[in-house]
Design an enzyme around this catalytic site. Structure first.
Site, mmCIF file in Angstrom:
data_model
loop_
_atom_site.group_PDB
_atom_site.id
_atom_site.type_symbol
_atom_site.label_atom_id
_atom_site.label_comp_id
_atom_site.label_asym_id
_atom_site.label_seq_id
_atom_site.Cartn_x
_atom_site.Cartn_y
_atom_site.Cartn_z
ATOM 1 N N ARG A 299 -27.878 18.323 -46.127
ATOM 2 C CA ARG A 299 -29.147 18.479 -45.298
ATOM 3 C C ARG A 299 -28.564 18.272 -43.742
ATOM 4 O O ARG A 299 -27.634 17.505 -43.594
ATOM 5 C CB ARG A 299 -30.117 17.820 -45.845
ATOM 6 C CG ARG A 299 -30.117 16.486 -45.633
ATOM 7 C CD ARG A 299 -31.287 15.816 -46.289
ATOM 8 N NE ARG A 299 -32.556 15.870 -45.520
ATOM 9 C CZ ARG A 299 -33.093 15.434 -44.431
ATOM 10 N NH1 ARG A 299 -32.408 14.450 -43.837
ATOM 11 N NH2 ARG A 299 -34.127 15.795 -43.873
ATOM 12 N N LYS B 262 -39.283 10.046 -33.382
ATOM 13 C CA LYS B 262 -37.927 10.363 -33.008
ATOM 14 C C LYS B 262 -37.365 9.947 -31.708
ATOM 15 O O LYS B 262 -36.169 10.267 -31.376
ATOM 16 C CB LYS B 262 -37.562 12.049 -33.218
ATOM 17 C CG LYS B 262 -37.743 12.543 -34.553
ATOM 18 C CD LYS B 262 -37.335 14.158 -34.436
ATOM 19 C CE LYS B 262 -36.893 14.672 -35.622
ATOM 20 N NZ LYS B 262 -35.903 14.504 -36.326
ATOM 21 N N HIS C 22 -37.843 4.720 -45.678
ATOM 22 C CA HIS C 22 -38.569 5.526 -44.850
ATOM 23 C C HIS C 22 -40.195 5.551 -44.778
ATOM 24 O O HIS C 22 -40.694 6.318 -44.229
ATOM 25 C CB HIS C 22 -38.205 6.779 -45.515
ATOM 26 C CG HIS C 22 -36.786 7.187 -45.637
ATOM 27 N ND1 HIS C 22 -35.815 6.800 -46.697
ATOM 28 C CD2 HIS C 22 -36.216 8.126 -44.977
ATOM 29 C CE1 HIS C 22 -34.675 7.436 -46.474
ATOM 30 N NE2 HIS C 22 -34.773 8.062 -45.536
ATOM 31 N N ASN D 146 -30.065 16.783 -39.905
ATOM 32 C CA ASN D 146 -31.476 16.086 -39.339
ATOM 33 C C ASN D 146 -31.215 16.051 -37.799
ATOM 34 O O ASN D 146 -29.764 16.181 -37.555
ATOM 35 C CB ASN D 146 -31.702 14.553 -39.964
ATOM 36 C CG ASN D 146 -32.860 14.026 -39.364
ATOM 37 O OD1 ASN D 146 -33.901 14.583 -38.878
ATOM 38 N ND2 ASN D 146 -33.089 12.409 -39.503
#
Length: 341
Positions: free
Chosen positions: A217, A314, A187, A219
């Site tokens: 979670r 992104k 990351h 994303n």
């Protein structure tokens, strides 16, 4: 490798979609919650099961098999992770049997397990840890029966390492490149996370997971033409799609541009102590997002406000402008003044 044609979106797809944007602004966060709870949305609900099998399974299973045949580096298991791979397989089989009891079952008689999957015509016995009792290695065996990608993290010297997995639907990253790297190294390129200590907190959270604990979670990103495999290995096959979208007719954006959500389950496996990431990818075209007014308005607000460095990481630099303009002109969300670049 040719790109599989996406199945036409249905009302069921929209109702089951895990819309990932709870606020009008998005920033990186750990955003974890206990797994297993039903999440109500403006269109339906999701989250009841850890392993989610839907009507896209046949197409996605065939695509996974083709990807693995063309590129074996999408599957790796370092020698010290063999026990974790068996642990992961057994955990997933149990989840499948519990979630789909009318179609799948797992029973045990002494050392022998009996697995039945009527969807795929599988009916066999195996002995946990005995490689000869399976037709292939445990990760290959179980990943052929699910839509999730799987990554297994080993914990040693106070650090987590991505040392095994099957990843065929990566979003602009390479599992083959990352195998053996630490969680923090993987990351490293993400903007803002170091100043805000997001990844450090996530790493510490994972290290504290107790055996059997499970969290999840979400994303998200955008992808063009409904491609699941947007890994760096096949960038030449999908990289130009963002340019052709930006240069093409605005009217086509609603069909070509997809909101991509990953539901990630984080599980401390009970026997090996390894941490398993289950990564399930869902795709919904902007045209379908816009049929849910709350979603269309929220997506427009998030894309309009998203800082440039996050949009660039992104991969949204080319696509968010057309996406915003389409949402504004064809969906009626936002205003002309907030339609973005």
């Amino acid at each position: 490798m040719s790109t599989p044609t996406r199945i036409e979106t249905t009302a069921e797809d929209i109702a089951r979609y895990p819309f990932p944007l709870p606020e009008r602004q998005y920033r990186y966060s750990t955003n974890v919650e206990p797994a297993g709870g039903r999440v109500e949305t403006a269109a339906g609900a999701w989250g009841q099961l850890c392993i989610d099998i839907d009507r896209h399974f046949p197409a996605e299973s065939a695509e996974r098999a083709a990807i693995l045949a063309a590129d074996p580096t999408r599957h790796a298991c370092l020698p010290h992770m063999i026990a974790a791979a068996w642990d992961a397989m057994l955990f997933i089989l149990r989840e499948l049997a519990e979630g789909y009891p009318e179609r799948m079952s797992l029973t045990r008689d002494g050392q022998v397990y009996h697995w039945r999957n009527t969807d795929l015509g599988i009916d066999r016995n195996f002995v946990f840890g005995d490689a000869a009792s399976l037709p292939t290695d445990p990760l290959s065996f179980v990943c052929a029966q699910i839509q999730e990608d799987v990554v297994l993290l080993d914990q040693r010297d106070g650090t987590l390492f991505a040392d095994a997995g099957v990843v065929t639907f990566a979003a602009d990253w390479s599992f083959g490149f990352d195998v053996g790297m630490s969680f923090l190294e993987i990351h490293g390129p993400v903007p803002r996370i170091h100043e805000e200590r997001v990844i450090t907190r996530a790493h510490d959270f994972l290290m504290r997971l107790a055996p059997g604990e499970s969290y999840r979670r979400t994303n998200w990103t955008l992808t063009v033409d409904g491609k699941l495999d947007t890994s760096t290995e096949v960038y030449p096959e999908w990289g130009r799609d963002r340019r052709t979208l930006a240069e093409g007719p605005l009217a086509e954006v609603g069909e070509r541009l997809y909101l991509r959500t990953e539901v990630q389950h984080l599980i401390r496996l009970p026997n090996s102590g390894a941490i398993m990431f289950l990564i399930r990818t869902y795709l919904l075209p902007f045209r379908a997002v816009a049929t849910v007014p709350e979603w269309g308005e929220r997506l427009h607000a998030v894309l309009a406000e998203l800082p440039d460095d996050m949009a660039d990481y992104k991969g949204l630099t080319r696509t968010r402008g057309p996406g915003l303009r389409w949402l504004s002109e064809f969906g009626g969300f936002g205003t002309a003044g907030t339609a973005g670049p």
